[in-house]
Structure formats: structure tokens, C-alpha cells
Scaffold this active site. Structure first.
Site, PDB file in Angstrom:
ATOM      1  N   TYR A  99     -42.986 -71.716   6.948  1.00 30.08           N
ATOM      2  CA  TYR A  99     -44.159 -71.027   6.203  1.00 30.08           C
ATOM      3  C   TYR A  99     -45.282 -71.161   5.609  1.00 30.08           C
ATOM      4  O   TYR A  99     -46.793 -70.301   5.709  1.00 30.08           O
ATOM      5  CB  TYR A  99     -43.424 -71.043   4.630  1.00 30.08           C
ATOM      6  CG  TYR A  99     -43.988 -70.067   4.005  1.00 30.08           C
ATOM      7  CD1 TYR A  99     -44.050 -68.487   3.614  1.00 30.08           C
ATOM      8  CD2 TYR A  99     -44.978 -70.581   2.639  1.00 30.08           C
ATOM      9  CE1 TYR A  99     -44.255 -67.645   2.729  1.00 30.08           C
ATOM     10  CE2 TYR A  99     -45.061 -70.153   1.157  1.00 30.08           C
ATOM     11  CZ  TYR A  99     -45.136 -68.590   1.822  1.00 30.08           C
ATOM     12  OH  TYR A  99     -45.475 -67.753   0.155  1.00 30.08           O
ATOM     13  N   LYS A 152     -48.844 -69.271   7.188  1.00 27.04           N
ATOM     14  CA  LYS A 152     -50.245 -69.273   6.109  1.00 27.04           C
ATOM     15  C   LYS A 152     -51.118 -69.683   6.319  1.00 27.04           C
ATOM     16  O   LYS A 152     -52.557 -69.649   6.527  1.00 27.04           O
ATOM     17  CB  LYS A 152     -49.669 -69.502   4.679  1.00 27.04           C
ATOM     18  CG  LYS A 152     -48.251 -68.647   4.310  1.00 27.04           C
ATOM     19  CD  LYS A 152     -48.667 -67.281   4.548  1.00 27.04           C
ATOM     20  CE  LYS A 152     -47.723 -66.547   3.728  1.00 27.04           C
ATOM     21  NZ  LYS A 152     -47.796 -65.295   3.131  1.00 27.04           N
TER      22      LYS A 152
HETATM   23  N1  LIG Z   1     -44.248 -65.575  -5.340  1.00 26.32           N
HETATM   24  C1  LIG Z   1     -44.841 -66.401  -4.785  1.00 26.32           C
HETATM   25  O1  LIG Z   1     -44.738 -66.727  -6.235  1.00 26.32           O
HETATM   26  C2  LIG Z   1     -45.925 -66.345  -3.801  1.00 26.32           C
HETATM   27  C3  LIG Z   1     -47.028 -67.490  -3.338  1.00 26.32           C
HETATM   28  C4  LIG Z   1     -47.656 -67.481  -2.606  1.00 26.32           C
HETATM   29  C5  LIG Z   1     -48.099 -66.685  -2.069  1.00 26.32           C
HETATM   30  N2  LIG Z   1     -46.577 -65.573  -1.669  1.00 26.32           N
HETATM   31  C6  LIG Z   1     -47.334 -64.520  -1.001  1.00 26.32           C
HETATM   32  O2  LIG Z   1     -47.166 -63.261  -1.749  1.00 26.32           O
HETATM   33  C7  LIG Z   1     -46.639 -62.269  -0.934  1.00 26.32           C
HETATM   34  C8  LIG Z   1     -45.873 -61.316  -1.735  1.00 26.32           C
HETATM   35  O3  LIG Z   1     -44.759 -62.408  -2.064  1.00 26.32           O
HETATM   36  P1  LIG Z   1     -43.693 -61.855  -2.306  1.00 26.32           P
HETATM   37  O4  LIG Z   1     -43.369 -62.779  -3.494  1.00 26.32           O
HETATM   38  O5  LIG Z   1     -44.044 -60.785  -2.727  1.00 26.32           O
HETATM   39  O6  LIG Z   1     -42.227 -62.031  -1.701  1.00 26.32           O
HETATM   40  P2  LIG Z   1     -41.361 -60.427  -1.599  1.00 26.32           P
HETATM   41  O7  LIG Z   1     -40.468 -61.333  -0.788  1.00 26.32           O
HETATM   42  O8  LIG Z   1     -40.214 -60.595  -2.780  1.00 26.32           O
HETATM   43  O9  LIG Z   1     -41.731 -59.389  -0.751  1.00 26.32           O
HETATM   44  C9  LIG Z   1     -42.329 -59.238   0.782  1.00 26.32           C
HETATM   45  C10 LIG Z   1     -41.708 -58.400   1.217  1.00 26.32           C
HETATM   46  O10 LIG Z   1     -42.363 -58.150   2.439  1.00 26.32           O
HETATM   47  C11 LIG Z   1     -41.122 -57.262   3.165  1.00 26.32           C
HETATM   48  N3  LIG Z   1     -40.919 -57.566   4.534  1.00 26.32           N
HETATM   49  C12 LIG Z   1     -40.037 -58.446   5.027  1.00 26.32           C
HETATM   50  N4  LIG Z   1     -40.379 -58.630   5.986  1.00 26.32           N
HETATM   51  C13 LIG Z   1     -40.971 -57.398   6.287  1.00 26.32           C
HETATM   52  C14 LIG Z   1     -41.368 -56.713   7.804  1.00 26.32           C
HETATM   53  N5  LIG Z   1     -41.336 -57.427   9.111  1.00 26.32           N
HETATM   54  N6  LIG Z   1     -42.015 -55.962   8.126  1.00 26.32           N
HETATM   55  C15 LIG Z   1     -42.882 -55.196   6.868  1.00 26.32           C
HETATM   56  N7  LIG Z   1     -43.092 -55.700   5.158  1.00 26.32           N
HETATM   57  C16 LIG Z   1     -41.529 -56.962   4.661  1.00 26.32           C
HETATM   58  C17 LIG Z   1     -39.759 -57.396   2.419  1.00 26.32           C
HETATM   59  O11 LIG Z   1     -39.072 -55.975   2.264  1.00 26.32           O
HETATM   60  C18 LIG Z   1     -40.702 -57.405   1.030  1.00 26.32           C
HETATM   61  O12 LIG Z   1     -41.155 -56.136   0.235  1.00 26.32           O
HETATM   62  C19 LIG Z   1     -46.275 -62.752   0.784  1.00 26.32           C
HETATM   63  O13 LIG Z   1     -46.785 -62.863   1.715  1.00 26.32           O
HETATM   64  C20 LIG Z   1     -45.713 -63.949   0.294  1.00 26.32           C
HETATM   65  O14 LIG Z   1     -45.218 -65.207   1.018  1.00 26.32           O
HETATM   66  C21 LIG Z   1     -45.725 -65.569  -2.787  1.00 26.32           C
END
Ligand SMILES: NC(=O)c1ccc[n+]([C@@H]2O[C@H](COP(=O)([O-])OP(=O)(O)OC[C@H]3O[C@@H](n4cnc5c(N)ncnc54)[C@H](O)[C@@H]3O)[C@@H](O)[C@H]2O)c1
Length: 274
Positions: A185, A189
Site C-alpha cells: 500500500y 501510494k
Molecule cells: N480511510 C483512510 O483513513 C485513508 C487514509 C489515507 C488515504 N486514504 C485513501 O483515500 C482513498 C479513499 O479511501 P476510503 O477510505 O474511501 O476507501 P474505501 O475502501 O472506502 O473506498 C475505496 C473505493 O474504491 C473502490 N475500488 C476498489 N477497486 C476499484 C477498482 N479496481 N476500480 C474502481 N474502483 C475501485 C471500492 O469499491 C471503494 O468504493 C483511497 O485511495 C485510500 O487509499 C484513505
């Protein structure tokens, strides 16, 4: 965007600068925890949201709910961001519906079945899948959708890296929990960060601004122990909420950020400040 050439700030309508009226914003992973907050926020600011997600996440359903609530056309698109033909279809469906694209938020991420496996046990298959969705998916959407904006007057791209591409995980955070942050991951990133920095200067003359938002510890019914560990390590003493990330996207998509490109806006409660 060409900014008004004046130093008379009283001539500027600052509220208007934040509006997204009539803009078309594509959000990949738009049905996810943070993605759906992005969608609601841009809709409240007057945009048409395009919810792009895998079919299991039912992007059409969310688009329909947003359309009813905001009384403005919204569409959903089922896709895999790592497949070129799917991303081409996303671009084509958006253009045939709206005729324009103003912004792209890459909010997808892939969690494989063995996502949290120990580094020593990580399989090639899991490594490839994480890199393929997170990094290659961002490459494809930037190339195909960002590329369209570059050839059609400009726009705003927001990519989402991670705290763990900026700093290493503090392993104490996971004590007493079954959570963790896999190296795949962080590595994926890190690639998103480098790609975003690259594109910010590459497309500057085409008026495409490329920025990043780094969320951190967005609350999603985590285990109590994790939340307690997190609070101890966080300067603001708590986890964040998806709606606290979304305001940053409105800013970076809007004219209020017209002179900002190549930036990574840390929405991390100060985690990386000490
Ligand atoms: N949640 C956190 O604390 C956090 C922290 C830092 C970064 N992020 C980043 O923020 C972004 C959103 O995070 P989140 O918490 O909403 O994650 P989440 O897992 O809730 O949402 C991710 C979405 O991506 C979709 N997805 C997965 N594979 C896919 C594909 N091949 N094509 C299209 N869509 C696809 C999933 O269905 C899901 O709806 C991500 O990139 C995550 O890495 C999140």
C-alpha cells in the site's frame, strides 16, 4: 484559469471562487467512505458528480440518490480503474452526458483478501493487485481523463496518496489490534505521489492543476483499541471523519486554489507535524 490582474481584493467575490456551479467532477472510488463525502460536497457546491466505482459498490445507485437530492444530473459508471477500456468508457460516457470534464478525484483503492498479511508472507499476486489498482489505475485515469482536460482548456486533478507514503507507519498504532499498513500500500501510494508531482509541472502550461489530498485515520467503526491508540499518537487527539477531508477537495477543485499546483494537502490532524 486566468486570474484577475488586480491587487484590489475588494473587487473579488471570494465566495464565488469556491463555487463549482455546472462543473463536471469525476470521482473514482466514489462510493467509498471518503469518495461519497467528496461526491456530496461537490454536489452541494453546484457540480455534476460522476461516481465511478466497481459494480459491487453500486455507483449508479449513489448517483441516483445525489441526483434526486440536489435536483441536478449525476451519473454512475461501473468500472475497474486498472482497465484501459473501462477508463476510456468512463471518459466517453461523461462527455456524451455533459460535454465537458472539469475535475478528477482519484479516490479508489484496492484491499485484497490477504491485504494485511505480514511483509514476509506477502504474495506476488497481492502485491501486483494493490499496485495495479492504486498506481496503474491512477496512471490510466490521469492519462485518459487528465489528458482530455489538458487538450480542452484545463482542469483540476486530485490524487490521494497516504500518510504512509509520506512517513513510515508507527507500528505502536496497531498494538492489540489486527490492523496494519502493508508495504504494498505504501509503495503504491509513493508511486501516486511521484506521478502527481510529475504531472503538476508537465501539465502546468495546459492549465491542469495536479494536487494531492492525504487523509489520515478516517473513522469507519474501527476497533475501540485502535481508536484509543490513534488518539494517543495524534496531535488533535482523535480520528478524522470523511466530511473533514471533503472540504479540501472543494477548495482544490475550485478557483479559490487557482495558484496551487503540485501540492499535497495533509488532512492528518498534525500526524506528520511532530
Ligand atoms: N480511510 C483512510 O483513513 C485513508 C487514509 C489515507 C488515504 N486514504 C485513501 O483515500 C482513498 C479513499 O479511501 P476510503 O477510505 O474511501 O476507501 P474505501 O475502501 O472506502 O473506498 C475505496 C473505493 O474504491 C473502490 N475500488 C476498489 N477497486 C476499484 C477498482 N479496481 N476500480 C474502481 N474502483 C475501485 C471500492 O469499491 C471503494 O468504493 C483511497 O485511495 C485510500 O487509499 C484513505
Amino acid at each position: 484559469m486566468n486570474a484577475e490582474r488586480t491587487f484590489d481584493a475588494d473587487k473579488i467575490d471570494f465566495r464565488k471562487k469556491f463555487e463549482l456551479d455546472g462543473k463536471v467532477i469525476i470521482i473514482t472510488g466514489g462510493s467509498g467512505l471518503i469518495g461519497r463525502a467528496f461526491a456530496e460536497a461537490v454536489a452541494q457546491y453546484g457540480a455534476h458528480a460522476v461516481i465511478a466505482d466497481i459494480s459491487a459498490a453500486r455507483p449508479m445507485e449513489l448517483a441516483g440518490m445525489l441526483e434526486t437530492k440536489h435536483g441536478r444530473r449525476m451519473i454512475g459508471c461501473e468500472l475497474d480503474v486498472a482497465r484501459r477500456e473501462d477508463v476510456e468508457r468512463l471518459k466517453n460516457e461523461t462527455l456524451s452526458e455533459f460535454g465537458r470534464i472539469d475535475g478528477l478525484i482519484n479516490s479508489h483503492q484496492n484491499k485484497t483478501a490477504r491485504f494485511f498479511a505480514k511483509f514476509e508472507d506477502y504474495t506476488d499476486e497481492d502485491w501486483d493487485k494493490v499496485i495495479e489498482t492504486n498506481l496503474k489505475g491512477t496512471f490510466l485515469t490521469c492519462q485518459i481523463i487528465g489528458g482530455w482536460m489538458a487538450e480542452n482548456g484545463g482542469g483540476s486533478v486530485i490524487n490521494i496518496p497516504s500518510t504512509y507514503s509520506v512517513v513510515a507507519p508507527n507500528q505502536n498504532l496497531y498494538e492489540g489490534t489486527n490492523l496494519g499498513c502493508p508495504a504494498a500500500y505504501s509503495a503504491s501510494k509513493g508511486g501516486v505521489m511521484a506521478l502527481s508531482q510529475y504531472l503538476s509541472t508537465y501539465w502546468a502550461e495546459k492549465n491542469v492543476r495536479v494536487n494531492q489530498i492525504t487523509p489520515h485515520g478516517v473513522w469507519n467503526n474501527h476497533q475501540g483499541r485502535f481508536e484509543q491508540n490513534f488518539a494517543k499518537l495524534s496531535p488533535l487527539g482523535r480520528m478524522s471523519y470523511n466530511h473533514e477531508v471533503a472540504g479540501a477537495a472543494v477548495f482544490l477543485l475550485s478557483d479559490a486554489s487557482s495558484y496551487i499546483t503540485g501540492h499535497n494537502l495533509m488532512v492528518d490532524g498534525g500526524w506528520t507535524a511532530w
